[in-house]
Design a protein around this motif. Structure first.
Motif: not given
Length: 737
Positions: A447-454
């Motif tokens: 969940s964290w990485k998807y926000v970070d990689r958007d």
């Protein structure tokens, strides 16, 4: 027999648009002039310039059709053959360098037919360059053929004047039989593709989507291919009917045909060696490398294809990556990962934040009397190594599937579940809440990485990445009822009591009583579910007593976290101010529209606006996405509160200061356990002796994989827990709870 036509050499470079397709009073250049827009900048060649060009081994069918800028240096044009009207911008004595490629400004060793060039371009060894407009400081080197036809559509699903309907490009998404086909278009968002592939029985809605696409592009013939400023194209074979944005980099591609390649500074797109792309749209910041094949496709912004991947009749969402594998007839929402060889994805709707393991075969298309099967997978879909699934199957959010060959269709409505094919006992086993009990690190980090990689530069759709959101929570609430009923039946069976004369409500209430008051007794029961697999074997639910408690605690956490976020944003200072929102809170069905969550009522209103003509274009629909996204924070808050009240089994009017304080304190406890589970699930990798055995000692292991205590994500989760505790403490003190 090949139809090779023989025409006068004097016609080469002219009559790009045949007379029947030209509007009255227009010549073949009228669209070219609109695209170029640099009127009055160019002049005819001087006698000296013509003499210099001829001396440099250049030819033209008509030197009067060559126009140049004032800062034109004829010495920088050598060994070129010109046909038709050509306009050349500044050519100054510089060389352009990009990634160690150094070439002098100018036109060299090329055949050029009816093209426009910006300032200080490099055209070097292009065998045939026809009907293109190149921007400033563009490099095109060592290209066999780069041409545009008068009927170029640049990957969009339209037809031009005089063309038959059967030349239209359709993308056959979600189903191999073409029954969910859509017309691709530049700017197509995941939500657009989803809405168009659904509701196929709604003829009025479907017709509107076709009209939107037709209106977005005209049928006129004669548009030139465009290459934006600073784009570099080298060592490519065939580029035909392709329009390219600024700052793109194309190197070593075999064939690029009928494409739009969006690119700009800060979101540059790239295509690498051995790639073949036909009939498609590439969004901003896309990357395609190393032998990729893509046909009839849309790649949303910042998506990637690598290492021989094949993407056919498919839509790939934003920030997604596919490598080494084959994807057919699929609609994939943002944040999808599919990195390994032998993965096969066919006729599927995958709703994002998903990860496909090596060897997975998702969607056998040979288990029906026709190739018409489908798979629907909610957010967080994670099939494991060598998983084989059968059409038709449907999975709730955050389903993980253990290695195995699943021979029957499945419908798994419980989110956060582990699916196991137990061949020894010939039983399908489902562990609800698996992630929270055994792999919290992966769930939270994803969940964290998807926000970070958007990396989207234009975030038209508000994409939900949190695992606790209206879609997953609604599935959890429905699963509570399902688990209660299953436990109730299991208890009566264990007592050898018949349930034939009992109502469903009686069975459910018995199960609820056991789950809430006697979880230890539930742990000793064999609990089975119904209607989850199309087979005669049993489907067993594992650790239901733990999952049930987890689901209720997490729904409470979901409610309180949304309240705290809203209180902080709006600076509320009392329960009285919150009570108005509590009273209006309500639950209902939610839908995942291309990664953007919408209430069922909101979605129906959106469709009605489209049917009634209040939304008349894709741009207007996108404006509505933005508005819905702006309302999402409050809509989610209302849903979160209503879900919390449902679990508490109280009405909005009964929600008191005491309830709020208890829920705040319980949320701290739940988040604390989650944070500890994040640490423990990662700690297992360090304590496992079988993982340690490849290292000489602990120091070497730390050097290779890093120390556990140095894990940045774990540190972040602990810091977040500390901050959350402070928020709760401040709220209790400030509100005098």
């Amino acid at each position: 027999m090949n139809n090779i036509q023989k025409k006068p050499l004097t016609a080469l470079g002219y009559n790009f648009v045949e007379t029947p397709h030209l509007p009255k009073g227009k010549d073949e250049y009228y669209l070219r002039e609109q695209q170029w827009g640099k009127h009055g900048v160019y002049r005819k060649l001087t006698a000296y310039e013509i003499e210099a060009l001829v001396r440099n081994d250049n030819t033209s069918d008509d030197w009067n059709s060559i126009f140049v800028a004032n800062e034109f240096d004829p010495q920088l044009v050598q060994h070129c053959h010109f046909f038709g009207m050509v306009r050349i911008g500044k050519l100054e004595p510089y060389y352009l360098e990009f990634h160690n490629l150094r070439l002098p400004v100018g036109l060299y060793n090329s055949t050029i037919c009816a093209c426009d060039f910006g300032d200080n371009v490099v055209v070097y060894n292009v065998n045939f360059l026809s009907h293109y407009i190149l921007g400033n400081e563009v490099i095109v080197a060592n290209v066999n053929e780069m041409a545009t036809t008068d009927y170029a559509k640049f990957g969009n699903g339209i037809v031009k004047d005089g063309e038959p309907e059967n030349v239209r490009i359709w993308m056959e998404l979600c189903n191999e039989n073409g029954g969910r086909s859509v017309m691709p278009f530049d700017g197509m968002l995941p939500g657009d593709a989803y809405l168009w592939t659904r509701y196929r029985d709604d003829a009025a809605l479907q017709q509107k989507f076709k009209l939107f696409t037709e209106k977005q592009f005209d049928k006129k013939r004669g548009y030139y291919g465009m290459v934006g400023d600073r784009t570099v194209i080298k060592n490519c074979k065939i580029i035909k009917d392709v329009t390219i944005g600024t700052d793109a980099y194309l190197k070593g591609a075999n064939k690029l045909k009928n494409l739009t390649i969006n690119s700009m500074a800060g979101a540059a797109s790239q295509i690498g060696e051995g790639c073949e792309l036909v009939n498609g749209i590439m969004g901003y910041g896309c990357r395609v490398f190393y032998g990729v094949k893509a046909v009839r496709f849309v790649m949303a912004s910042h998506s990637q294809l690598k290492y021989g991947a094949r993407l056919i009749n498919s839509y790939l969402g934003n920030n997604a990556t596919i490598s080494c594998c084959e994807v057919l007839n699929s609609l994939i929402f943002p944040a999808h990962e599919q990195h390994h060889n032998n993965s096969f994805l066919c006729a599927a709707l995958v709703m994002g934040q998903s990860n496909m393991a090596a060897g997975a075969t998702i969607g056998s298309n040979h288990n029906s009397r026709g190739a018409d099967g489908e798979i629907i997978a909610g957010r967080g879909f994670w099939p494991g190594l060598c998983v084989s699934l059968k059409h038709n199957s449907k999975f709730a959010s955050f389903t993980i599937i253990s290695k195995g060959n699943y021979m029957s269709e499945m419908n798994i409505p419980i989110p956060f579940s582990l699916i196991l094919n137990d061949e020894h006992t010939n039983c399908l086993k489902i562990m609800p809440g698996y992630w929270f009990m055994h792999n919290m690190y992966a769930l939270a980090r994803n969940s964290w990485k998807y926000v970070d990689r958007d990396k989207r530069t234009d975030k038209i759709q508000t994409i939900e990445y949190d695992y606790l959101a209206p879609d997953s929570v609604e599935e959890m609430i429905a699963s509570l009822t399902l688990m209660e009923t299953a436990v109730g039946k299991a208890w009566y069976v264990s007592k050898e009591e018949s349930t034939d004369k009992l109502t469903g409500q009686t069975i459910q209430l018995k199960g609820r009583e056991l789950l809430t008051q006697h979880p230890d007794e539930v742990a000793r029961l064999q609990v089975f579910a119904e209607n989850m697999e199309n087979s005669h074997r049993r489907v067993q639910l594992l650790k239901v007593h733990k999952a049930y408690a987890w689901f209720k605690d997490l729904i409470l956490l979901y409610g309180i976290r949304n309240i705290i976020d809203y209180v902080d944003q709006q600076d509320l200072n009392s329960l009285t101010a919150l009570q108005t929102i509590v009273k209006s809170s309500k639950r209902g069905a939610w839908h995942n529209i291309g990664g953007q969550l919408m209430k069922a009522d909101t979605l129906e209103e959106l469709k009605n606006k489209i049917r009634k003509g209040k939304i008349n274009s894709w741009d207007q629909l996108h404006d509505n996405y933005i508005q819905i996204g702006e309302d999402y924070f409050y809509d989610k808050l209302q849903h979160a509160i209503a879900s919390m009240l449902h679990v508490l089994e109280i009405s909005p009017r009964e929600f008191s200061t005491l309830h709020l304080k208890q829920c705040l304190q319980q949320s701290v406890n739940t988040l604390g356990i989650l944070t500890e589970n994040i640490y423990q699930s990662r700690e297992k990798d360090y304590n496992n002796p079988f993982r340690k055995m490849s290292y000489e000692n602990e120091a070497e292991m730390d050097a290779v994989i890093g120390k556990l205590e140095d894990n940045g994500f774990i540190q972040q989760t602990r810091s977040s827990l500390k901050e959350y505790k402070k928020q709760v403490k401040d709220m209790i003190r400030k509100w005098e709870l």
